[in-house]
Scaffold this active site. Structure first.
Site, PDB file in Angstrom:
ATOM      1  N   GLY A 145       0.846  -1.185   0.000  1.00  0.00           N
ATOM      2  CA  GLY A 145       0.000   0.000   0.000  1.00  0.00           C
ATOM      3  C   GLY A 145       0.881   1.235   0.000  1.00  0.00           C
ATOM      4  O   GLY A 145       1.298   1.732  -1.043  1.00  0.00           O
ATOM      5  N   GLY A 256      -3.181  13.979  -8.278  1.00  0.00           N
ATOM      6  CA  GLY A 256      -4.400  13.485  -7.662  1.00  0.00           C
ATOM      7  C   GLY A 256      -4.642  14.098  -6.299  1.00  0.00           C
ATOM      8  O   GLY A 256      -5.786  14.404  -5.932  1.00  0.00           O
ATOM      9  N   ARG A 257      -3.570  14.296  -5.542  1.00  0.00           N
ATOM     10  CA  ARG A 257      -3.713  14.884  -4.201  1.00  0.00           C
ATOM     11  C   ARG A 257      -4.170  16.330  -4.274  1.00  0.00           C
ATOM     12  O   ARG A 257      -4.852  16.825  -3.375  1.00  0.00           O
ATOM     13  CB  ARG A 257      -2.392  14.770  -3.452  1.00  0.00           C
ATOM     14  CG  ARG A 257      -2.075  13.354  -3.016  1.00  0.00           C
ATOM     15  CD  ARG A 257      -0.612  13.163  -2.659  1.00  0.00           C
ATOM     16  NE  ARG A 257      -0.314  11.768  -2.386  1.00  0.00           N
ATOM     17  CZ  ARG A 257       0.895  11.230  -2.437  1.00  0.00           C
ATOM     18  NH1 ARG A 257       1.937  11.995  -2.753  1.00  0.00           N
ATOM     19  NH2 ARG A 257       1.081   9.962  -2.170  1.00  0.00           N
ATOM     20  N   ILE A 352     -24.587  19.143  15.286  1.00  0.00           N
ATOM     21  CA  ILE A 352     -25.604  20.203  15.232  1.00  0.00           C
ATOM     22  C   ILE A 352     -26.991  19.601  15.022  1.00  0.00           C
ATOM     23  O   ILE A 352     -27.984  20.061  15.614  1.00  0.00           O
ATOM     24  CB  ILE A 352     -25.255  21.207  14.110  1.00  0.00           C
ATOM     25  CG1 ILE A 352     -24.035  22.038  14.520  1.00  0.00           C
ATOM     26  CG2 ILE A 352     -26.441  22.124  13.803  1.00  0.00           C
ATOM     27  CD1 ILE A 352     -23.467  22.904  13.420  1.00  0.00           C
ATOM     28  N   GLU A 378      -5.000   7.267  -1.670  1.00  0.00           N
ATOM     29  CA  GLU A 378      -3.971   8.067  -2.351  1.00  0.00           C
ATOM     30  C   GLU A 378      -2.861   8.507  -1.395  1.00  0.00           C
ATOM     31  O   GLU A 378      -2.351   9.613  -1.459  1.00  0.00           O
ATOM     32  CB  GLU A 378      -4.605   9.268  -3.066  1.00  0.00           C
ATOM     33  CG  GLU A 378      -5.496   8.835  -4.217  1.00  0.00           C
ATOM     34  CD  GLU A 378      -5.812   9.962  -5.183  1.00  0.00           C
ATOM     35  OE1 GLU A 378      -4.971  10.857  -5.346  1.00  0.00           O
ATOM     36  OE2 GLU A 378      -6.898   9.940  -5.771  1.00  0.00           O
ATOM     37  N   THR A 380      -2.013   7.504   2.851  1.00  0.00           N
ATOM     38  CA  THR A 380      -2.614   7.860   4.136  1.00  0.00           C
ATOM     39  C   THR A 380      -2.067   9.197   4.635  1.00  0.00           C
ATOM     40  O   THR A 380      -0.980   9.636   4.228  1.00  0.00           O
ATOM     41  CB  THR A 380      -2.321   6.789   5.193  1.00  0.00           C
ATOM     42  OG1 THR A 380      -0.898   6.770   5.439  1.00  0.00           O
ATOM     43  CG2 THR A 380      -2.796   5.420   4.747  1.00  0.00           C
ATOM     44  N   GLU A 382      -0.833   9.757   7.416  1.00  0.00           N
ATOM     45  CA  GLU A 382       0.428   9.523   8.105  1.00  0.00           C
ATOM     46  C   GLU A 382       1.595   9.598   7.112  1.00  0.00           C
ATOM     47  O   GLU A 382       2.644  10.203   7.397  1.00  0.00           O
ATOM     48  CB  GLU A 382       0.399   8.150   8.801  1.00  0.00           C
ATOM     49  CG  GLU A 382      -0.518   8.081  10.013  1.00  0.00           C
ATOM     50  CD  GLU A 382      -1.996   7.978   9.648  1.00  0.00           C
ATOM     51  OE1 GLU A 382      -2.832   8.162  10.544  1.00  0.00           O
ATOM     52  OE2 GLU A 382      -2.310   7.705   8.462  1.00  0.00           O
TER      53      GLU A 382
END
Length: 399
Positions: A145, A256-257, A352, A378, A380, A382
């Site tokens: 990953g 992509g980020r 709310i 895309e 994590t 972290e």
């Protein structure tokens, strides 16, 4: 829609209004139904494609609209406000062909554009309502990953072909795809340096699709495994150079980020609009609850998160358009900040609405389920923080 700090053209304003209207009238009224089904709203999807919202950044020379990253960010925000799974399904086609647009040959780019943009009813008997092409980006594996270097999928050169074997997991659009961009290793002993990018026909012999994952959120989006069993592809389907696949994948994810910031902003807006409407209609102690300072402060913080996330996302889009290398530094910040802020906004929306926020009669709980994945996929958050931290140290390294 206010894009404070960024001057957008009249054309971009028209596009934004068009997509917002489409989301209001077509996507949102049907979102709860398809969330429960865990299926894509094909009617709305095909309409979106007819409107030119499928991969709008494909260059005009290959038959696309040639829209810049700023315009694509505006479109993405409006689609994700409509429904996150719907917007992700449409947008991930762009991720699927991005390696080709970044490093492919002119012939590969034309083929990808023709595949994605063509309207061929009945092209895939598994999906009779599918009318346009799909692409998927195949990077993640069960044991690879965040650590792409652990990739087990292999590509062996045999004559003038490559033979691909392996398994990818959690691949968005895998079951619908006509083409895959696939990371595979030509030599696993080389680690990252053996990773290479390939263009694979999703209908080729030896390609099979695993089960459709039953996800917590983004349920209009299909997520599946891909199995490659002695899949033969011609050597001209190599994207870029042998051993450069990791670099191409990272460039793909960087862009992509950038889009994730705008995506998060769209979901936040949906949550805020729901919360502010409820806060005006719900009365307690003889007055609308928004007049209570505690609620008003929550609404204020939600607005701050929306505006801040939008500005970061548009800044990254502007850097991408300018081909500024700082986009690779700011992309992870947009992804990390936006997805963390999104968690706070959807949580406050549920709070709310109180008990109603926990019920399926209101979309707040759906927005909370949809939101979580943005801290995971895309890369994590972290991993994003590791990238951001290392970038910061490198930029300020003691001489």
């Amino acid at each position: 829609m206010d894009y404070n700090g960024y001057i957008i053209s009249d054309e971009q304003k028209d596009i934004q209004q068009m997509v917002q209207d489409f989301a209001d009238k077509q996507i949102m009224p049907r979102a709860a139904e398809f969330d429960v089904k865990g299926e894509l709203d094909w009617e709305s999807y095909n309409k979106a494609c007819e409107m030119g919202l499928l991969c709008p950044d494909i260059p005009e020379e290959f038959g696309g609209s040639g829209m810049d990253a700023m315009t694509c960010a505006i479109i993405r925000e409006e689609l994700m406000r409509g429904d996150a799974g719907f917007g992700l399904t449409l947008g991930t086609n762009g991720l699927g062909i991005k390696p080709i647009l970044l490093a492919g040959s002119p012939e590969q780019k034309q083929m990808a554009a023709d595949t994605i943009l063509s309207d061929k009813p009945g092209r895939d008997p598994r999906w009779p309502k599918k009318r346009f092409g799909f692409a998927a980006f195949a990077l993640t594996e069960p044991d690879a990953g965040s650590d792409a270097g652990a990739c087990r999928t292999t590509a062996e050169k045999v004559g003038n072909e490559y033979v691909i074997n392996g398994r990818k997991c959690f691949i968005t659009n895998a079951c619908y795809a006509d083409i895959f961009t696939v990371i595979a290793s030509v030599d696993r002993s080389l680690g990252y340096k053996g990773l290479t990018m390939f263009l694979v026909d999703a209908h080729a012999p030896g390609v099979s699709i695993g089960k459709h994952e039953d996800k917590m959120g983004i349920r209009q989006s299909a997520t599946c495994d891909i199995i490659f069993d002695n899949v033969h592809i011609p050597e001209e389907n190599l994207i870029g150079e042998v051993g450069k696949g990791f670099n191409i994948a990272m460039k793909t994810l960087e862009q992509g980020r950038a889009a994730i910031g705008s995506s998060c902003c769209g979901i936040m807006r949906a949550a805020f609009e729901l919360a502010v409407k409820y806060a005006q209609e719900r009365t307690s102690m003889g007055k609308p609850i928004y007049k209570n300072q505690g609620i008003l402060y929550k609404l204020a913080d939600m607005q701050i998160a929306i505006e801040t996330t939008r500005q970061i996302g548009l800044y990254v889009a502007a850097l991408v358009d300018a081909k500024d290398p700082k986009a690779s530094v700011m992309g992870p910040i947009a992804k990390c900040y936006g997805s963390d802020a999104l968690q706070k906004v959807v949580t406050e929306a549920v709070q709310i609405l109180g008990g109603y926020g926990y019920m399926r009669d209101y979309p707040a709980e759906k927005l909370m389920r949809d939101a979580k994945i943005f801290q995971i996929f895309e890369g994590t958050n972290e991993i994003q923080r590791m990238i951001i931290g290392n970038n910061g140290v490198k930029a300020n390294k003691i001489k």
